[in-house]
Design a protein around this motif. Structure first.
Motif, PDB file in Angstrom:
ATOM      1  N   ALA A 107       0.830  -1.210   0.000  1.00 46.84           N
ATOM      2  CA  ALA A 107       0.000   0.000   0.000  1.00 46.84           C
ATOM      3  C   ALA A 107       0.861   1.256   0.000  1.00 46.84           C
ATOM      4  N   ARG A 108       1.925   1.259   0.795  1.00 43.87           N
ATOM      5  CA  ARG A 108       2.817   2.431   0.839  1.00 43.87           C
ATOM      6  C   ARG A 108       3.500   2.656  -0.509  1.00 43.87           C
ATOM      7  N   ILE A 109       3.914   1.570  -1.141  1.00 45.38           N
ATOM      8  CA  ILE A 109       4.555   1.694  -2.460  1.00 45.38           C
ATOM      9  C   ILE A 109       3.571   2.276  -3.470  1.00 45.38           C
ATOM     10  N   ALA A 129      -2.934   9.197 -15.726  1.00 43.70           N
ATOM     11  CA  ALA A 129      -3.247   9.615 -17.098  1.00 43.70           C
ATOM     12  C   ALA A 129      -4.338  10.674 -17.104  1.00 43.70           C
ATOM     13  N   GLU A 130      -5.356  10.478 -16.279  1.00 46.79           N
ATOM     14  CA  GLU A 130      -6.444  11.464 -16.210  1.00 46.79           C
ATOM     15  C   GLU A 130      -5.936  12.794 -15.662  1.00 46.79           C
ATOM     16  N   GLN A 131      -5.086  12.738 -14.659  1.00 43.40           N
ATOM     17  CA  GLN A 131      -4.570  13.965 -14.048  1.00 43.40           C
ATOM     18  C   GLN A 131      -3.743  14.780 -15.026  1.00 43.40           C
ATOM     19  N   THR A 132      -3.007  14.104 -15.900  1.00 45.53           N
ATOM     20  CA  THR A 132      -2.132  14.802 -16.848  1.00 45.53           C
ATOM     21  C   THR A 132      -2.798  15.040 -18.201  1.00 45.53           C
ATOM     22  N   GLY A 133      -3.975  14.474 -18.402  1.00 46.73           N
ATOM     23  CA  GLY A 133      -4.700  14.707 -19.642  1.00 46.73           C
ATOM     24  C   GLY A 133      -4.207  13.903 -20.829  1.00 46.73           C
ATOM     25  N   ILE A 134      -3.480  12.802 -20.577  1.00 45.13           N
ATOM     26  CA  ILE A 134      -3.059  11.962 -21.701  1.00 45.13           C
ATOM     27  C   ILE A 134      -3.989  10.753 -21.802  1.00 45.13           C
ATOM     28  N   GLU A 135      -3.788   9.954 -22.823  1.00 41.14           N
ATOM     29  CA  GLU A 135      -4.632   8.777 -23.030  1.00 41.14           C
ATOM     30  C   GLU A 135      -4.124   7.596 -22.200  1.00 41.14           C
ATOM     31  N   TYR A 136      -5.064   6.741 -21.832  1.00 41.23           N
ATOM     32  CA  TYR A 136      -4.735   5.541 -21.072  1.00 41.23           C
ATOM     33  C   TYR A 136      -5.305   4.327 -21.784  1.00 41.23           C
ATOM     34  N   ALA A 137      -4.467   3.334 -22.020  1.00 41.25           N
ATOM     35  CA  ALA A 137      -4.889   2.078 -22.639  1.00 41.25           C
ATOM     36  C   ALA A 137      -5.128   1.053 -21.540  1.00 41.25           C
ATOM     37  N   ASP A 138      -6.373   0.680 -21.326  1.00 39.92           N
ATOM     38  CA  ASP A 138      -6.766  -0.201 -20.227  1.00 39.92           C
ATOM     39  C   ASP A 138      -6.602  -1.669 -20.629  1.00 39.92           C
ATOM     40  N   PHE A 139      -5.379  -2.167 -20.493  1.00 43.35           N
ATOM     41  CA  PHE A 139      -5.119  -3.559 -20.854  1.00 43.35           C
ATOM     42  C   PHE A 139      -5.620  -4.515 -19.777  1.00 43.35           C
ATOM     43  N   TYR A 140      -5.787  -4.028 -18.576  1.00 43.19           N
ATOM     44  CA  TYR A 140      -6.286  -4.862 -17.477  1.00 43.19           C
ATOM     45  C   TYR A 140      -7.687  -5.380 -17.808  1.00 43.19           C
ATOM     46  N   THR A 141      -8.558  -4.490 -18.243  1.00 41.87           N
ATOM     47  CA  THR A 141      -9.916  -4.895 -18.607  1.00 41.87           C
ATOM     48  C   THR A 141      -9.908  -5.774 -19.849  1.00 41.87           C
ATOM     49  N   PRO A 196      -1.597  -6.048 -17.657  1.00 39.11           N
ATOM     50  CA  PRO A 196      -2.698  -7.006 -17.778  1.00 39.11           C
ATOM     51  C   PRO A 196      -3.112  -7.574 -16.429  1.00 39.11           C
ATOM     52  N   ARG A 197      -4.222  -8.276 -16.428  1.00 37.59           N
ATOM     53  CA  ARG A 197      -4.693  -9.020 -15.263  1.00 37.59           C
ATOM     54  C   ARG A 197      -3.908 -10.329 -15.211  1.00 37.59           C
ATOM     55  N   LEU A 198      -3.223 -10.599 -14.109  1.00 47.99           N
ATOM     56  CA  LEU A 198      -2.358 -11.769 -14.039  1.00 47.99           C
ATOM     57  C   LEU A 198      -3.041 -13.000 -13.451  1.00 47.99           C
ATOM     58  N   LEU A 199      -3.842 -12.835 -12.419  1.00 48.12           N
ATOM     59  CA  LEU A 199      -4.465 -13.971 -11.744  1.00 48.12           C
ATOM     60  C   LEU A 199      -5.953 -14.049 -12.061  1.00 48.12           C
ATOM     61  N   ASP A 230      -5.376  -7.681  -5.491  1.00 48.93           N
ATOM     62  CA  ASP A 230      -5.620  -6.300  -5.058  1.00 48.93           C
ATOM     63  C   ASP A 230      -4.499  -5.370  -5.509  1.00 48.93           C
ATOM     64  N   VAL A 231      -3.259  -5.835  -5.410  1.00 52.05           N
ATOM     65  CA  VAL A 231      -2.121  -5.015  -5.840  1.00 52.05           C
ATOM     66  C   VAL A 231      -2.173  -4.797  -7.351  1.00 52.05           C
ATOM     67  N   ASN A 232      -2.442  -5.840  -8.097  1.00 54.68           N
ATOM     68  CA  ASN A 232      -2.557  -5.745  -9.556  1.00 54.68           C
ATOM     69  C   ASN A 232      -3.609  -4.704  -9.943  1.00 54.68           C
ATOM     70  N   LYS A 233      -4.757  -4.770  -9.286  1.00 55.07           N
ATOM     71  CA  LYS A 233      -5.852  -3.843  -9.600  1.00 55.07           C
ATOM     72  C   LYS A 233      -5.499  -2.417  -9.177  1.00 55.07           C
ATOM     73  N   ARG A 234      -4.956  -2.267  -7.988  1.00 51.03           N
ATOM     74  CA  ARG A 234      -4.605  -0.920  -7.518  1.00 51.03           C
ATOM     75  C   ARG A 234      -3.517  -0.301  -8.405  1.00 51.03           C
ATOM     76  N   LEU A 235      -2.588  -1.106  -8.879  1.00 46.85           N
ATOM     77  CA  LEU A 235      -1.527  -0.625  -9.766  1.00 46.85           C
ATOM     78  C   LEU A 235      -2.116   0.039 -11.005  1.00 46.85           C
ATOM     79  N   VAL A 236      -3.051  -0.638 -11.667  1.00 41.97           N
ATOM     80  CA  VAL A 236      -3.618  -0.066 -12.898  1.00 41.97           C
ATOM     81  C   VAL A 236      -4.555   1.095 -12.585  1.00 41.97           C
ATOM     82  N   GLU A 237      -5.184   1.087 -11.424  1.00 42.44           N
ATOM     83  CA  GLU A 237      -6.022   2.227 -11.048  1.00 42.44           C
ATOM     84  C   GLU A 237      -5.185   3.487 -10.856  1.00 42.44           C
ATOM     85  N   GLU A 238      -4.015   3.341 -10.253  1.00 44.18           N
ATOM     86  CA  GLU A 238      -3.135   4.499 -10.077  1.00 44.18           C
ATOM     87  C   GLU A 238      -2.625   4.994 -11.432  1.00 44.18           C
TER      88      GLU A 238
END
Length: 286
Positions: free
Chosen positions: A152-154, A222-234, A184-187, A209-217
């Motif tokens: 979580a701290r990382i 991407a949203e904060q900086t206004g660039i595009e994000y490719a959602d490979f997790y989904t 991507p989603r690993l498990l 949970d770590v995998n999901k939180r990683l892609v959420e961050e």
């Protein structure tokens, strides 16, 4: 007079239809002349075969940037992805697994660069090593749940690092279309399989949970900086390590197929297709 009026009316309608069709015409498909790909091993795709050792970066000529560059017909593609890279290694030199030093990945960026993809973040503060690399080497159970607070701290520190990284990319390549590429989603959503490291149910839950939180961050950066994000997790749902058609190699690597717990050719092809579909369309209006 009636015939003349009828002809005039028809001509008026035709002109209006013509003007309407001009106004609704699709924007032309974008083209790219200089593409720079930045990232870690999930971009480099070691052993997806035909490998460029690259002083220990282990880049595959079949990774998604290479396939994407070929599909888009990019005139110049510079792939600087390197296994083990962190956000810091994009602006500073990186020591690779072979003990060599490679120059900062961002040195490849120029004002003429018009396309940049970035796949980075999982190696910050050894997150991926703690989560996966260590686990696959253990012959005992990998107690990931015991490290939940550390993970979580990382992850709390990831978004600011990505925002800073994206800002530097935009400074060096101000004309470029920039896409942050998620992991991507690993498990699988539930259950276990022989291709996974040995983990307790709570450890697998922590991994997910770590995998999901990683892609959420990443998406938030991407949203904060206004660039595009490719959602490979989904997009990778149903293609986890345990699936019948995995996009990720299991805990045992194969030097002719893929590194352990790293991308397979099928996943790289799928990601290239996902990005190509996006990049053939004009960028979304901010």
């Amino acid at each position: 007079m009636t015939a003349r009026r009828l002809v005039a009316a028809v001509l008026t309608v035709l002109v209006l239809l013509s003007l309407g069709s001009l106004g609704s015409a699709d924007e032309p498909e974008p083209t790219y002349t200089r593409y720079v790909s930045l990232g870690d091993s999930f971009t480099a795709a070691p052993y997806v075969p035909v490998n460029d050792i690259a002083y220990g970066c282990f880049r595959s000529s079949n990774n998604y940037p290479s396939r994407l560059a070929r599909s888009l017909g990019v005139r110049e593609h510079v792939d600087r992805s390197c296994s083990g890279a962190r956000t810091l290694d994009l602006v500073g030199s990186q020591r690779t697994a072979r003990g060599s030093r490679v120059p900062p990945q961002m040195e490849a960026l120029t004002p003429e660069t018009d396309l940049v993809t970035i796949g980075i973040g999982a190696n910050n503060y050894r997150l991926y090593a703690r989560l996966a690399t260590v686990c696959r080497r253990l012959t005992t159970v990998c107690p990931l749940d015991d490290q939940r607070a550390l993970f979580a701290r990382i992850l709390d520190r990831l978004r600011p690092a990505l925002v800073s990284t994206i800002g530097e990319v935009e400074r060096r390549a101000p004309r470029a279309r920039v896409v942050l590429v998620g992991y991507p989603r690993l498990l699988p959503a539930r259950g276990d399989c022989r291709r996974l490291p040995r983990m307790r149910p709570q450890d697998r839950a922590t991994f997910r949970d770590v995998n999901k939180r990683l892609v959420e961050e990443m998406a938030a950066a991407a949203e904060q900086t206004g660039i595009e994000y490719a959602d490979f997790y989904t997009a990778s749902q149903g293609h986890d390590i345990c699936s019948r058609s995995p996009w990720i190699q299991g805990r045992v690597g194969d030097g002719r197929v893929a590194a352990a717990l790293h991308p397979l050719r099928a996943g790289q092809d799928a990601l290239a297709d996902l990005l190509e579909e996006r990049l053939r369309r004009p960028p979304p209006r901010s």
